[in-house]
Design a protein around this motif. Sequence first.
Motif, short mmCIF file in Angstrom:
data_model
loop_
_atom_site.label_atom_id
_atom_site.label_comp_id
_atom_site.label_asym_id
_atom_site.label_seq_id
_atom_site.Cartn_x
_atom_site.Cartn_y
_atom_site.Cartn_z
N ALA A 1 0.83 -1.21 0.00
CA ALA A 1 0.00 0.00 0.00
C ALA A 1 0.86 1.26 0.00
O ALA A 1 0.57 2.23 -0.71
CB ALA A 1 -0.93 -0.01 1.22
N GLU A 2 1.92 1.23 0.79
CA GLU A 2 2.84 2.37 0.82
C GLU A 2 3.43 2.61 -0.56
O GLU A 2 3.52 3.75 -1.04
CB GLU A 2 3.94 2.10 1.84
N GLY A 3 3.85 1.54 -1.22
CA GLY A 3 4.43 1.66 -2.54
C GLY A 3 3.43 2.18 -3.56
O GLY A 3 3.78 2.99 -4.43
N HIS B 1 4.10 5.60 -5.75
CA HIS B 1 4.20 5.71 -7.20
C HIS B 1 2.99 6.40 -7.82
O HIS B 1 3.12 7.01 -8.89
CB HIS B 1 4.49 4.35 -7.81
N THR B 2 1.85 6.34 -7.16
CA THR B 2 0.72 7.16 -7.61
C THR B 2 1.07 8.63 -7.49
O THR B 2 0.81 9.43 -8.40
CB THR B 2 -0.54 6.83 -6.78
N ASP B 3 1.69 8.99 -6.38
CA ASP B 3 2.14 10.37 -6.20
C ASP B 3 3.21 10.73 -7.22
O ASP B 3 3.23 11.84 -7.76
CB ASP B 3 2.68 10.56 -4.78
N GLY B 4 4.09 9.78 -7.51
CA GLY B 4 5.14 10.02 -8.50
C GLY B 4 4.57 10.29 -9.88
O GLY B 4 5.04 11.18 -10.60
N VAL B 5 3.54 9.54 -10.26
CA VAL B 5 2.88 9.78 -11.55
C VAL B 5 2.28 11.18 -11.58
O VAL B 5 2.45 11.93 -12.54
CB VAL B 5 1.78 8.72 -11.81
N PHE C 1 12.76 9.63 -12.34
CA PHE C 1 12.08 8.42 -11.91
C PHE C 1 12.99 7.65 -10.98
O PHE C 1 14.19 7.50 -11.25
CB PHE C 1 11.71 7.53 -13.10
N ALA C 2 12.43 7.16 -9.90
CA ALA C 2 13.18 6.29 -8.98
C ALA C 2 12.22 5.26 -8.41
O ALA C 2 11.02 5.52 -8.26
CB ALA C 2 13.82 7.11 -7.86
N VAL C 3 12.74 4.10 -8.10
CA VAL C 3 11.96 3.06 -7.45
C VAL C 3 12.85 2.40 -6.41
O VAL C 3 14.03 2.13 -6.65
CB VAL C 3 11.43 2.03 -8.48
#
Length: 246
Positions: free
Chosen positions: A7-9, A13-17, A134-136
Amino acid sequence: MDVERLAEGLHEHTDGVAKAVAGADPGAAVPTCPEWSLKVLIGHIGQAQRWAASTIRSGPSPVPDPFDADPGDPGDWSGWLHAGATDLIEAVSAAEGPVWTFFGPGPATFWLRRMLHDATIHHADAALATGTDFAVAPDLATDAITEWLEILSNPITPTLKPGLIALRGTGQTLQVRPDAGPGWLITRSPDGIHWARATEPADATLAGPVADLLLVLTRRQSPDTLTLTLTGDRDLVDHWLANTAA
């Protein structure tokens, strides 16, 4: 990975988009998703998460067409995306038993994990389209590669995407080796793809940062443009990449 990290991830990544597309032209092309504009990309992300939440709650329905999605005014995209992610997380949290998946009944977390990695790759798409960073995190990139191989090696997958039958072989091996931790050893067999978390000699090896390996395996970047080392049979790597799609 536990539900909390998934959920955190997803939120991350939703925020990143949302940040990657802030202020961008909704009609701008997305080079890594041919025929898609940023509006279609954003629509797909939010649409897919809402569809997954509905699937958990009510069972399967036809997979929606990204071109039918309406993410609303670009100024509201961030809120719309986060609402879809929250809806999915709430559906997973409320699930009381197995739910429908493409591969038979499974835990509701199947969809949280699937939509997390879908959002991660589309975060990369958005960043590449808008020239943003972009970072993951390594743990998320590692799980994304593992999930991708689980999908490709599932015997049901070629019935959904017949083109993947081209990945079958006669024992050829591909090693995917991250900078830290065990790698993935992929074997192309006559009956399908097999893999294991192992670091062993192979016909071809891709080695480097796990985030870069993820981008290459999902065909978002070429192995020649990132800090990867490719040894062994280059044709084997090219064939693999040419016959996979994410």
